[in-house]
Motif scaffolding. Structure first.
Motif, PDB file in Angstrom:
ATOM      1  N   ALA A   1       0.832  -1.213   0.000  1.00  0.00           N
ATOM      2  CA  ALA A   1       0.000   0.000   0.000  1.00  0.00           C
ATOM      3  C   ALA A   1       0.860   1.253   0.000  1.00  0.00           C
ATOM      4  N   LEU A   2       1.950   1.239   0.775  1.00  0.00           N
ATOM      5  CA  LEU A   2       2.830   2.409   0.846  1.00  0.00           C
ATOM      6  C   LEU A   2       3.464   2.698  -0.515  1.00  0.00           C
ATOM      7  N   VAL A   3       3.896   1.660  -1.197  1.00  0.00           N
ATOM      8  CA  VAL A   3       4.488   1.842  -2.536  1.00  0.00           C
ATOM      9  C   VAL A   3       3.467   2.460  -3.491  1.00  0.00           C
ATOM     10  N   ILE A   4       2.228   1.957  -3.433  1.00  0.00           N
ATOM     11  CA  ILE A   4       1.172   2.491  -4.311  1.00  0.00           C
ATOM     12  C   ILE A   4       0.873   3.953  -3.965  1.00  0.00           C
ATOM     13  N   VAL A   5       0.852   4.278  -2.678  1.00  0.00           N
ATOM     14  CA  VAL A   5       0.601   5.667  -2.258  1.00  0.00           C
ATOM     15  C   VAL A   5       1.712   6.585  -2.757  1.00  0.00           C
ATOM     16  N   ILE A   6       2.961   6.144  -2.623  1.00  0.00           N
ATOM     17  CA  ILE A   6       4.087   6.971  -3.086  1.00  0.00           C
ATOM     18  C   ILE A   6       4.015   7.180  -4.600  1.00  0.00           C
ATOM     19  N   LEU A   7       3.753   6.114  -5.341  1.00  0.00           N
ATOM     20  CA  LEU A   7       3.634   6.233  -6.799  1.00  0.00           C
ATOM     21  C   LEU A   7       2.463   7.151  -7.168  1.00  0.00           C
ATOM     22  N   GLY A   8       1.352   7.004  -6.435  1.00  0.00           N
ATOM     23  CA  GLY A   8       0.197   7.867  -6.698  1.00  0.00           C
ATOM     24  C   GLY A   8       0.508   9.317  -6.406  1.00  0.00           C
ATOM     25  N   GLY A   9       1.288   9.565  -5.327  1.00  0.00           N
ATOM     26  CA  GLY A   9       1.672  10.927  -4.990  1.00  0.00           C
ATOM     27  C   GLY A   9       2.567  11.539  -6.053  1.00  0.00           C
ATOM     28  N   ILE A  10       3.528  10.763  -6.536  1.00  0.00           N
ATOM     29  CA  ILE A  10       4.412  11.261  -7.614  1.00  0.00           C
ATOM     30  C   ILE A  10       3.588  11.552  -8.863  1.00  0.00           C
ATOM     31  N   MET A  11       2.682  10.656  -9.180  1.00  0.00           N
ATOM     32  CA  MET A  11       1.840  10.825 -10.371  1.00  0.00           C
ATOM     33  C   MET A  11       0.970  12.081 -10.260  1.00  0.00           C
ATOM     34  N   LEU A  12       0.454  12.345  -9.053  1.00  0.00           N
ATOM     35  CA  LEU A  12      -0.435  13.487  -8.867  1.00  0.00           C
ATOM     36  C   LEU A  12       0.319  14.805  -8.837  1.00  0.00           C
ATOM     37  N   HIS A  13       1.469  14.818  -8.175  1.00  0.00           N
ATOM     38  CA  HIS A  13       2.150  16.083  -7.911  1.00  0.00           C
ATOM     39  C   HIS A  13       3.339  16.357  -8.826  1.00  0.00           C
ATOM     40  N   ARG A  14       3.782  15.363  -9.601  1.00  0.00           N
ATOM     41  CA  ARG A  14       5.004  15.562 -10.383  1.00  0.00           C
ATOM     42  C   ARG A  14       4.852  15.220 -11.859  1.00  0.00           C
TER      43      ARG A  14
ATOM     44  N   PHE B   1      -0.016  14.311 -16.057  1.00  0.00           N
ATOM     45  CA  PHE B   1      -1.317  13.710 -15.759  1.00  0.00           C
ATOM     46  C   PHE B   1      -1.924  14.338 -14.495  1.00  0.00           C
ATOM     47  N   GLY B   2      -1.082  14.536 -13.480  1.00  0.00           N
ATOM     48  CA  GLY B   2      -1.569  15.142 -12.248  1.00  0.00           C
ATOM     49  C   GLY B   2      -1.967  16.597 -12.450  1.00  0.00           C
ATOM     50  N   ARG B   3      -1.158  17.341 -13.213  1.00  0.00           N
ATOM     51  CA  ARG B   3      -1.487  18.756 -13.459  1.00  0.00           C
ATOM     52  C   ARG B   3      -2.801  18.872 -14.211  1.00  0.00           C
ATOM     53  N   TYR B   4      -3.019  17.989 -15.158  1.00  0.00           N
ATOM     54  CA  TYR B   4      -4.281  18.004 -15.902  1.00  0.00           C
ATOM     55  C   TYR B   4      -5.463  17.670 -14.982  1.00  0.00           C
ATOM     56  N   THR B   5      -5.212  16.780 -14.013  1.00  0.00           N
ATOM     57  CA  THR B   5      -6.274  16.433 -13.061  1.00  0.00           C
ATOM     58  C   THR B   5      -6.709  17.659 -12.271  1.00  0.00           C
ATOM     59  N   TYR B   6      -5.738  18.419 -11.784  1.00  0.00           N
ATOM     60  CA  TYR B   6      -6.062  19.656 -11.056  1.00  0.00           C
ATOM     61  C   TYR B   6      -6.762  20.650 -11.976  1.00  0.00           C
TER      62      TYR B   6
ATOM     63  N   GLY C   1     -10.291  20.599  -7.834  1.00  0.00           N
ATOM     64  CA  GLY C   1      -9.167  21.497  -8.029  1.00  0.00           C
ATOM     65  C   GLY C   1      -8.161  21.553  -6.901  1.00  0.00           C
ATOM     66  N   GLN C   2      -8.446  20.965  -5.760  1.00  0.00           N
ATOM     67  CA  GLN C   2      -7.528  21.007  -4.620  1.00  0.00           C
ATOM     68  C   GLN C   2      -7.458  19.650  -3.940  1.00  0.00           C
ATOM     69  N   GLY C   3      -6.283  19.368  -3.391  1.00  0.00           N
ATOM     70  CA  GLY C   3      -6.129  18.116  -2.657  1.00  0.00           C
ATOM     71  C   GLY C   3      -4.711  17.611  -2.764  1.00  0.00           C
ATOM     72  N   SER C   4      -4.373  16.674  -1.898  1.00  0.00           N
ATOM     73  CA  SER C   4      -3.029  16.092  -1.921  1.00  0.00           C
ATOM     74  C   SER C   4      -3.089  14.648  -1.443  1.00  0.00           C
ATOM     75  N   MET C   5      -2.116  13.874  -1.884  1.00  0.00           N
ATOM     76  CA  MET C   5      -2.065  12.479  -1.451  1.00  0.00           C
ATOM     77  C   MET C   5      -1.706  12.391   0.033  1.00  0.00           C
ATOM     78  N   PHE C   6      -0.851  13.302   0.488  1.00  0.00           N
ATOM     79  CA  PHE C   6      -0.484  13.330   1.901  1.00  0.00           C
ATOM     80  C   PHE C   6      -1.726  13.559   2.775  1.00  0.00           C
ATOM     81  N   GLY C   7      -2.548  14.539   2.384  1.00  0.00           N
ATOM     82  CA  GLY C   7      -3.758  14.823   3.150  1.00  0.00           C
ATOM     83  C   GLY C   7      -4.695  13.627   3.210  1.00  0.00           C
ATOM     84  N   SER C   8      -4.844  12.929   2.081  1.00  0.00           N
ATOM     85  CA  SER C   8      -5.732  11.759   2.056  1.00  0.00           C
ATOM     86  C   SER C   8      -5.250  10.681   3.026  1.00  0.00           C
ATOM     87  N   MET C   9      -3.939  10.507   3.095  1.00  0.00           N
ATOM     88  CA  MET C   9      -3.404   9.482   3.999  1.00  0.00           C
ATOM     89  C   MET C   9      -3.602   9.889   5.463  1.00  0.00           C
ATOM     90  N   VAL C  10      -3.422  11.173   5.757  1.00  0.00           N
ATOM     91  CA  VAL C  10      -3.681  11.649   7.125  1.00  0.00           C
ATOM     92  C   VAL C  10      -5.156  11.437   7.476  1.00  0.00           C
TER      93      VAL C  10
END
Length: 343
Positions: free
Chosen positions: A193-206, A209-214, A285-294
């Motif tokens: 799960a941690l690996v998937i979360v990290i990959l998802g965070g990179i995908m969203l924020h870096r 694809f992530g920029r288009y999502t926002y 338009g707003q959100g983060s993978m870190f926040g979702s995990m918290v």
């Protein structure tokens, strides 16, 4: 919950109108929610230091949120687009049912069978998510209605395939190595799960694809005008949510050794609540993978703490519901403030 129409609020950046780094950090809802989590941990730590703040209990909490964490990665993408996916719990079930039925028919309990089950579970999840995305993007049916409908259909298909009875024939290697396996004392399912979360965070924020999502969640019309293929991106985002539900399906099968057909009725609501509590805006338009995990850890910590100090677990739902309402209220007030009072 929003449909795919243009957001009523203008494009708002999380850090808008805050010049210093400290002000930008203070403006992030996920930071405030992290503070709430720290306070909750501290309270239970003081009330029961010898039981709550132990490596065993912390490991159990992490293991309990692992499957929801996988689902929350996809849900974060979906909600940032101002969408919703109510079907993830049922897609998890139907994916695990298809995988379990095929693995059962093969008879073998080795890795070859387990890998085929994993692939099948993921394929079913992707197909179901793509169907959601197609209906949202191409048929212009509101995400709430689409996923409410496919929630029911997926659960019905699972019950038809099994006659309403759970399949209890997950390969032993799957249960021994993933469900109950540990690496350096950490549950394997938590590491996955941690690996998937990290990959998802990179995908969203870096990534683009992530920029288009926002961009889609901030202002869909503007996203189309600058050349983003919004329909294709939405199909991909819902397919991603389905894919992760498929992965969660095989992880659930490994952890429980059964398909848990009746045990996922509140999974979608729990995951959505965690993502929203963590600061992902239901307006998009707003959100983060870190926040979702918290946000995921707050109900898990409350449940563990209440059990340890002898309080009824029913209070957990009261506390989580109250925090959810507060989080949405704060998000709404922040947007109103950022838009200069236009609410």
């Amino acid at each position: 919950m929003s449909t795919r129409t243009e957001s009523a609020a203008p494009v708002i950046e999380t850090t808008a109108h805050h010049d210093s780094p400290l002000e930008r950090v203070k403006a992030m809802q996920s930071v405030w929610i992290l503070g709430v989590l720290v306070v909750i941990v501290a309270v239970f730590g003081v009330l029961s230091p010898s039981t709550f703040l132990t490596a065993g209990n912390i490991t159990n909490i992490a293991q309990n949120v692992s499957i929801w964490a996988v689902l929350a990665v996809g849900m974060t993408f979906v909600i940032i687009t101002s969408g919703i996916d109510l079907s993830v719990g049922s897609v998890l079930v139907v994916s695990s049912v298809v995988a379990a039925k095929v693995m059962e028919s093969m008879g073998d309990k080795g890795w070859g069978t387990a890998v085929i089950g994993l692939v099948l579970s993921v394929v079913v999840g992707v197909l179901w998510g793509s169907l959601n995305g197609f209906l949202v993007a191409k048929a212009n049916v509101p995400p709430l209605i689409v996923t409410l409908g496919t929630l029911s259909v997926a659960l019905g298909v699972a019950q038809i395939l099994t006659g309403g009875l759970d399949v209890r024939s997950a390969p032993v290697v799957l249960q021994d190595n993933i469900g109950y396996g540990r690496l350096a004392g950490i549950p394997v399912i938590t590491i996955i799960a941690l690996v998937i979360v990290i990959l998802g965070g990179i995908m969203l924020h870096r990534t683009r694809f992530g920029r288009y999502t926002y961009a889609i969640g901030s202002n869909e019309t503007s996203a189309r005008r600058v050349g983003i293929n919004v329909d294709r991106k939405l199909v991909q985002i819902y397919a991603l949510s389905g894919l992760l539900a498929g992965v969660a399906g095989i992880l659930s099968l490994a952890q429980y050794g059964t398909t848990t057909i009746a045990g996922q009725s509140l999974t979608n609501l729990n995951v959505i609540a965690a993502v929203v509590i963590g600061g992902t805006s239901i307006f998009g338009g707003q959100g983060s993978m870190f926040g979702s995990m918290v946000g995921l850890f707050i109900p898990a910590v409350l449940q563990s703490g209440f059990v340890i100090i002898g309080v009824s677990p029913y209070w957990q739902t009261v506390a989580v519901g109250s925090i959810l309402i507060t989080a949405v209220y704060v998000d709404q007030q922040r947007r109103t403030s950022a838009s200069g009072g236009r609410g």
